[in-house]
Design a protein around this motif. Structure first.
Motif, PDB file in Angstrom:
ATOM      1  N   LEU A  52       0.829  -1.203   0.000  1.00 45.26           N
ATOM      2  CA  LEU A  52       0.000   0.000   0.000  1.00 45.26           C
ATOM      3  C   LEU A  52       0.865   1.255   0.000  1.00 45.26           C
ATOM      4  CD1 LEU A  52      -2.832  -1.059   2.462  1.00 45.26           C
ATOM      5  CD2 LEU A  52      -3.138  -0.449   0.055  1.00 45.26           C
ATOM      6  N   LYS A  53       1.898   1.259   0.814  1.00 48.78           N
ATOM      7  CA  LYS A  53       2.777   2.435   0.879  1.00 48.78           C
ATOM      8  C   LYS A  53       3.479   2.657  -0.455  1.00 48.78           C
ATOM      9  CE  LYS A  53       5.174   3.279   4.632  1.00 48.78           C
ATOM     10  NZ  LYS A  53       6.045   3.096   5.820  1.00 48.78           N
ATOM     11  N   LEU A  54       3.847   1.566  -1.115  1.00 50.08           N
ATOM     12  CA  LEU A  54       4.476   1.694  -2.426  1.00 50.08           C
ATOM     13  C   LEU A  54       3.478   2.223  -3.455  1.00 50.08           C
ATOM     14  CD1 LEU A  54       6.554  -1.620  -2.481  1.00 50.08           C
ATOM     15  CD2 LEU A  54       7.469   0.699  -2.369  1.00 50.08           C
ATOM     16  N   ASN A  55       2.255   1.672  -3.421  1.00 56.68           N
ATOM     17  CA  ASN A  55       1.218   2.115  -4.368  1.00 56.68           C
ATOM     18  C   ASN A  55       0.844   3.572  -4.172  1.00 56.68           C
ATOM     19  OD1 ASN A  55       1.097  -0.451  -5.397  1.00 56.68           O
ATOM     20  ND2 ASN A  55      -0.957  -0.904  -4.684  1.00 56.68           N
ATOM     21  N   LEU A  56       0.864   4.014  -2.909  1.00 53.67           N
ATOM     22  CA  LEU A  56       0.319   5.316  -2.561  1.00 53.67           C
ATOM     23  C   LEU A  56       1.364   6.416  -2.437  1.00 53.67           C
ATOM     24  CD1 LEU A  56      -2.144   3.927   0.133  1.00 53.67           C
ATOM     25  CD2 LEU A  56      -2.808   4.877  -2.084  1.00 53.67           C
ATOM     26  N   ARG A  57       2.604   6.100  -2.796  1.00 50.49           N
ATOM     27  CA  ARG A  57       3.673   7.099  -2.643  1.00 50.49           C
ATOM     28  C   ARG A  57       3.333   8.420  -3.321  1.00 50.49           C
ATOM     29  NH1 ARG A  57       8.743   3.352  -4.324  1.00 50.49           N
ATOM     30  NH2 ARG A  57       7.097   2.618  -5.723  1.00 50.49           N
ATOM     31  N   SER A  58       2.739   8.339  -4.496  1.00 51.14           N
ATOM     32  CA  SER A  58       2.428   9.564  -5.231  1.00 51.14           C
ATOM     33  C   SER A  58       0.928   9.834  -5.325  1.00 51.14           C
ATOM     34  CB  SER A  58       3.016   9.499  -6.649  1.00 51.14           C
ATOM     35  OG  SER A  58       2.484   8.376  -7.348  1.00 51.14           O
ATOM     36  N   SER A  59       0.102   8.805  -5.123  1.00 50.04           N
ATOM     37  CA  SER A  59      -1.338   8.995  -5.331  1.00 50.04           C
ATOM     38  C   SER A  59      -2.087   9.405  -4.075  1.00 50.04           C
ATOM     39  CB  SER A  59      -1.960   7.721  -5.899  1.00 50.04           C
ATOM     40  OG  SER A  59      -1.758   6.629  -5.031  1.00 50.04           O
ATOM     41  N   ALA A  60      -1.558   9.091  -2.888  1.00 46.93           N
ATOM     42  CA  ALA A  60      -2.230   9.488  -1.651  1.00 46.93           C
ATOM     43  C   ALA A  60      -1.879  10.928  -1.303  1.00 46.93           C
ATOM     44  CB  ALA A  60      -1.828   8.571  -0.503  1.00 46.93           C
ATOM     45  N   HIS A  61      -2.778  11.577  -0.595  1.00 40.05           N
ATOM     46  CA  HIS A  61      -2.482  12.923  -0.098  1.00 40.05           C
ATOM     47  C   HIS A  61      -1.234  12.847   0.780  1.00 40.05           C
ATOM     48  CE1 HIS A  61      -2.884  16.635   2.236  1.00 40.05           C
ATOM     49  NE2 HIS A  61      -3.643  17.082   1.246  1.00 40.05           N
ATOM     50  N   PRO A  62      -0.345  13.820   0.701  1.00 41.79           N
ATOM     51  CA  PRO A  62       0.915  13.763   1.467  1.00 41.79           C
ATOM     52  C   PRO A  62       0.732  13.520   2.958  1.00 41.79           C
ATOM     53  CG  PRO A  62       0.988  15.558  -0.119  1.00 41.79           C
ATOM     54  CD  PRO A  62      -0.411  15.012  -0.168  1.00 41.79           C
ATOM     55  N   THR A  63      -0.414  13.887   3.497  1.00 44.65           N
ATOM     56  CA  THR A  63      -0.660  13.683   4.929  1.00 44.65           C
ATOM     57  C   THR A  63      -0.644  12.204   5.297  1.00 44.65           C
ATOM     58  OG1 THR A  63      -2.015  15.688   5.030  1.00 44.65           O
ATOM     59  CG2 THR A  63      -2.321  14.110   6.810  1.00 44.65           C
ATOM     60  N   TYR A  64      -0.951  11.334   4.338  1.00 51.33           N
ATOM     61  CA  TYR A  64      -1.135   9.915   4.634  1.00 51.33           C
ATOM     62  C   TYR A  64       0.113   9.279   5.233  1.00 51.33           C
ATOM     63  CZ  TYR A  64      -1.670   4.900   3.841  1.00 51.33           C
ATOM     64  OH  TYR A  64      -1.701   3.538   3.997  1.00 51.33           O
ATOM     65  N   LEU A  65       1.234   9.389   4.546  1.00 47.73           N
ATOM     66  CA  LEU A  65       2.442   8.717   5.016  1.00 47.73           C
ATOM     67  C   LEU A  65       2.916   9.304   6.341  1.00 47.73           C
ATOM     68  CD1 LEU A  65       4.403   8.242   1.667  1.00 47.73           C
ATOM     69  CD2 LEU A  65       3.038   6.571   2.917  1.00 47.73           C
ATOM     70  N   GLU A  66       2.805  10.619   6.482  1.00 47.49           N
ATOM     71  CA  GLU A  66       3.171  11.243   7.756  1.00 47.49           C
ATOM     72  C   GLU A  66       2.229  10.759   8.862  1.00 47.49           C
ATOM     73  OE1 GLU A  66       3.197  15.654   9.905  1.00 47.49           O
ATOM     74  OE2 GLU A  66       2.734  15.476   7.765  1.00 47.49           O
ATOM     75  N   GLY A  67       0.948  10.664   8.511  1.00 50.63           N
ATOM     76  CA  GLY A  67      -0.040  10.255   9.493  1.00 50.63           C
ATOM     77  C   GLY A  67       0.139   8.831   9.981  1.00 50.63           C
ATOM     78  N   LEU A  68       0.571   7.933   9.109  1.00 49.70           N
ATOM     79  CA  LEU A  68       0.835   6.552   9.540  1.00 49.70           C
ATOM     80  C   LEU A  68       1.831   6.539  10.692  1.00 49.70           C
ATOM     81  CD1 LEU A  68       1.148   4.504   6.214  1.00 49.70           C
ATOM     82  CD2 LEU A  68      -0.596   4.223   7.971  1.00 49.70           C
ATOM     83  N   GLU A  69       2.892   7.284  10.542  1.00 51.90           N
ATOM     84  CA  GLU A  69       3.943   7.309  11.564  1.00 51.90           C
ATOM     85  C   GLU A  69       3.448   7.961  12.847  1.00 51.90           C
ATOM     86  OE1 GLU A  69       8.491   9.051  12.171  1.00 51.90           O
ATOM     87  OE2 GLU A  69       7.579   8.984  10.178  1.00 51.90           O
ATOM     88  N   ARG A  70       2.734   9.067  12.701  1.00 57.35           N
ATOM     89  CA  ARG A  70       2.345   9.845  13.869  1.00 57.35           C
ATOM     90  C   ARG A  70       1.180   9.243  14.647  1.00 57.35           C
ATOM     91  NH1 ARG A  70       1.592  16.020  12.455  1.00 57.35           N
ATOM     92  NH2 ARG A  70       0.733  15.897  14.580  1.00 57.35           N
ATOM     93  N   THR A  71       0.503   8.271  14.059  1.00 56.68           N
ATOM     94  CA  THR A  71      -0.610   7.631  14.772  1.00 56.68           C
ATOM     95  C   THR A  71      -0.265   6.210  15.216  1.00 56.68           C
ATOM     96  OG1 THR A  71      -1.596   7.038  12.625  1.00 56.68           O
ATOM     97  CG2 THR A  71      -2.423   9.014  13.725  1.00 56.68           C
ATOM     98  N   GLY A  72       1.007   5.868  15.202  1.00 53.83           N
ATOM     99  CA  GLY A  72       1.439   4.587  15.745  1.00 53.83           C
ATOM    100  C   GLY A  72       1.184   3.393  14.857  1.00 53.83           C
ATOM    101  N   ILE A  73       1.096   3.631  13.535  1.00 51.47           N
ATOM    102  CA  ILE A  73       0.840   2.535  12.595  1.00 51.47           C
ATOM    103  C   ILE A  73       2.157   2.134  11.939  1.00 51.47           C
ATOM    104  CG2 ILE A  73      -0.582   1.734  10.685  1.00 51.47           C
ATOM    105  CD1 ILE A  73      -2.181   2.756  13.081  1.00 51.47           C
ATOM    106  N   SER A  74       2.724   1.042  12.385  1.00 51.11           N
ATOM    107  CA  SER A  74       3.994   0.563  11.854  1.00 51.11           C
ATOM    108  C   SER A  74       3.762  -0.414  10.711  1.00 51.11           C
ATOM    109  CB  SER A  74       4.795  -0.136  12.956  1.00 51.11           C
ATOM    110  OG  SER A  74       5.862  -0.890  12.418  1.00 51.11           O
ATOM    111  N   GLN A  75       4.650  -0.381   9.734  1.00 57.65           N
ATOM    112  CA  GLN A  75       4.565  -1.334   8.629  1.00 57.65           C
ATOM    113  C   GLN A  75       4.920  -2.743   9.080  1.00 57.65           C
ATOM    114  OE1 GLN A  75       6.763  -0.287   4.999  1.00 57.65           O
ATOM    115  NE2 GLN A  75       7.426  -2.419   4.855  1.00 57.65           N
ATOM    116  N   GLN A  76       5.704  -2.861  10.116  1.00 53.61           N
ATOM    117  CA  GLN A  76       6.303  -4.143  10.455  1.00 53.61           C
ATOM    118  C   GLN A  76       5.388  -5.082  11.232  1.00 53.61           C
ATOM    119  OE1 GLN A  76       9.131  -5.212   9.160  1.00 53.61           O
ATOM    120  NE2 GLN A  76       9.157  -3.244   8.067  1.00 53.61           N
ATOM    121  N   ARG A  77       4.416  -4.526  11.947  1.00 57.02           N
ATOM    122  CA  ARG A  77       3.579  -5.410  12.756  1.00 57.02           C
ATOM    123  C   ARG A  77       2.209  -4.792  12.992  1.00 57.02           C
ATOM    124  NH1 ARG A  77       6.312  -7.577  16.482  1.00 57.02           N
ATOM    125  NH2 ARG A  77       8.358  -6.931  15.726  1.00 57.02           N
TER     126      ARG A  77
END
Length: 607
Positions: A52-77
């Motif tokens: 999803l992160k790869l697919n959305l690198r350019s298509s998601a609003h820029p807030t998305y990737l920052e928001g994943l990190e800031r809301t405790g959503i890790s890719q690893q688990r």
């Protein structure tokens, strides 16, 4: 209860958050038992989040990737609810986990309270591409990231407040139960085709009989086209912000094809468009900003019964055949199933009735002695102006009431402009905030202009609502703790899956791969791990991908990696249509890793 501020030494527990909720919401909250997530569940999460992160690198609003990190959503688990709350608390929100679909009004109430609802279940390996039930991927990785945008978070809360007030009809509730049942059946590992067919037919019947579109259904459509499947920007240049798109591997890519998916400017007309949750959407709506979203919500809200009031709103409650709340201009709230509204020649409500349990409240708090036990059979009252009174009866002082012969322990006669007459002994007066809101009579007769009996003395005490008009009609009850409409989410719950010994053995290999990825592993142990995976006759394609992914990251492109690649190709040959799509993503990712490795080797040689 106030939630204490979080710091590095203190973590909010699930129980603390649950106890901070209104009591009628607490039964809807589940507990996250983190040990129930299998090693394969963790691998499914990791694969989906990376893709999803790869697919959305350019298509998601820029807030998305920052928001994943800031809301405790890790890719690893898979995220722990405590970790999400640790992050959300900093921006004034909380989170709870739930089991499956919630009734829309309950979901909206959580949202109004700034509580993010997250499905506790992880989608199964068999439903990686699409799950019929809510799951933690969609709810956390889809909804949480944009909460860091203050304007969007405020829009979401406002949506929840309006959603709480929306009138739902009986058909909405039947469709909800059918959808929830179907999602559970489809996620049940041993469900037969007969079970699934029966659940599908139940939903089809509920939808077919649901011909009247309620306020709640219209608002749900707006929620779908914005919060779940919204685009932001303009018709030529847009980004994804809808959680349904952000959490879908296929649709997050397919929605960008303007030839296949129509893009339309978001207007209030979006409520005209129904949707199918089982299919990719043929059209999407584009908003230009959070302010635009709020304006559309306000535009629809202005015409809802909660703001409109009057006889037409009461009639909508009657037609809904559900519990709703009418508020008079004095502030008295009547909650129950409205079954009649009488109007005059100019359309003003003059009398109304409920049938069955009814509650009287003020400011969403039940009046003492006026709960559903006391008004178990229903309630009725006139509404409107009184002859000879210059203003609403609610604004008169006790002394002014006496001058109009309305006094405790004395007989009184009230004549409404509508022709309704109330005669009886005044036995009670309830005032709130220097206003009269309820007048009680014994030995009371209520008649209309044709001298028809509306209330007979034999029926007991007559409690008359005070008010010139009905200023608001909202969905649900006013004091939900004393008049809960749902005692529990449903008698259907998601069934935990049992696994055979072979699958459990693969879980052990998933676990060893994770350990190898996170810790240093010697060459001999790595070779043993990869050999064990190669030796399995029907290994999960995801297990093979995980092993290959580790090979490329550790520069282990040897004969073991070649054997794994062959195993992945063989798995693709016998895979289902959905798994073929997922394996194609996996192969693309592996090719990228292989190219990175070749570039790295070339650079090393050049050096």
């Amino acid at each position: 209860m106030l939630i204490p501020s979080v710091n590095a030494r203190f973590m909010i527990t699930q129980e603390q958050v649950i106890q901070s909720l209104p009591s009628h919401l607490q039964p809807f909250v589940a507990h996250q038992d983190y040990s129930q997530y299998t090693p394969r569940d963790q691998a499914v999460w990791r694969f989906l989040l990376e893709q999803l992160k790869l697919n959305l690198r350019s298509s998601a609003h820029p807030t998305y990737l920052e928001g994943l990190e800031r809301t405790g959503i890790s890719q690893q688990r898979i995220p722990r609810i405590e970790d999400i709350n640790h992050c959300l608390n900093k921006i004034g929100w909380r989170a709870v986990v739930v089991d499956g679909f919630l009734p829309p009004a309950i979901f909206m109430e959580f949202q109004a309270l700034k509580v993010l609802v997250i499905a506790v279940n992880m989608r199964s390996f068999a439903h990686m591409l699409y799950t019929p039930a809510p799951d933690i991927v969609h709810e956390s990785a889809g909804h949480a990231p944009f909460l860091i945008d203050i304007d969007y978070a405020e829009f979401l809360q406002s949506f929840g407040e309006l959603g709480m007030a929306a009138i739902a009809n009986k058909g909405d509730i039947e469709v909800y139960e059918a959808v929830r049942n179907l999602s559970i059946v489809k996620e049940t590992p041993n469900a037969s085709s007969k079970d699934i067919t029966a659940a599908e037919q139940q939903l089809e019947q509920a939808v077919a009989s649901h011909t009247e579109v309620s306020e709640s259904a219209l608002l749900t459509r707006l929620h779908w086209w914005t919060v779940e499947y919204g685009l932001v920007g303009n018709l030529q240049d847009y980004h994804i912000y809808g959680a349904g798109l952000l959490s879908s591997l296929g649709e997050s890519v397919n929605c960008l094809d303007d030839d296949k998916v129509i893009k339309r400017l978001l207007t209030v007309d979006a409520i005209r468009e129904s949707y199918d949750i089982t299919e990719e959407q043929p059209q999407l709506f584009v908003t230009d900003s959070c302010r635009h979203l709020s304006q559309i919500l306000e535009e629809y809200g202005r015409h809802m019964c909660c703001h409109r009031g009057g006889a037409s709103a009461l009639q909508e409650a009657v037609d809904a055949a559900t519990v709703n709340t009418a508020t008079t201009n004095s502030g008295l709230q009547v909650s129950g199933a409205f079954t009649r509204v009488v109007t005059d020649a100019v359309g003003h409500a003059t009398y109304f009735n409920t049938t069955g349990p009814t509650q009287l409240c003020y400011q969403d708090s039940q009046l003492s002695g006026h709960g559903i036990d006391y008004h178990a059979q229903g309630y009725g009252s006139p509404v409107g102006r009184l002859r000879g009174f210059e203003r609403c009866l609610s604004s008169y002082t006790v002394d002014e009431l006496k001058r109009h012969h309305i006094e405790l322990g004395q007989p009184a006669e009230l004549n409404f402009l509508s022709g309704i007459t109330v005669r009886g002994m005044v036995t009670g007066l309830i005032r709130r905030d220097q206003k009269n809101i309820l007048l009680s009579f014994e030995d009371c007769t209520v008649t209309d202009n044709d001298n028809q009996i509306l209330f007979d003395p034999a029926w007991g005490v007559f409690d008359m609502a005070i008010g010139d008009s009905i200023v608001s009609v909202k969905g649900g009850s006013a004091d939900k703790d004393h008049f809960p409409l749902y005692q529990a989410p449903s008698n259907k719950v998601t069934i935990a899956q049992a696994y055979d010994a072979a699958t459990e053995a693969q879980f052990g290999l998933y676990d060893r791969l994770r350990s190898a990825r996170e810790n240093s592993l010697g060459a001999e142990d790595m070779e043993a791990l990869l050999s064990d995976i190669i030796a399995i006759d029907q290994a999960d394609w995801l297990l093979v991908f995980e092993a290959l992914d580790l090979c490329y990251r550790r520069n282990l492109a040897d004969e073991l990696a070649a054997a794994l690649r062959e195993k992945l190709v063989n798995a693709e040959d016998i895979a289902s249509a959905d798994d073929k799509v997922l394996i194609s993503y996996a192969k693309t990712r592996l090719a990228e890793l292989e190219n990175q490795e070749l570039v790295s080797q070339t650079q090393s040689i050049s050096a």
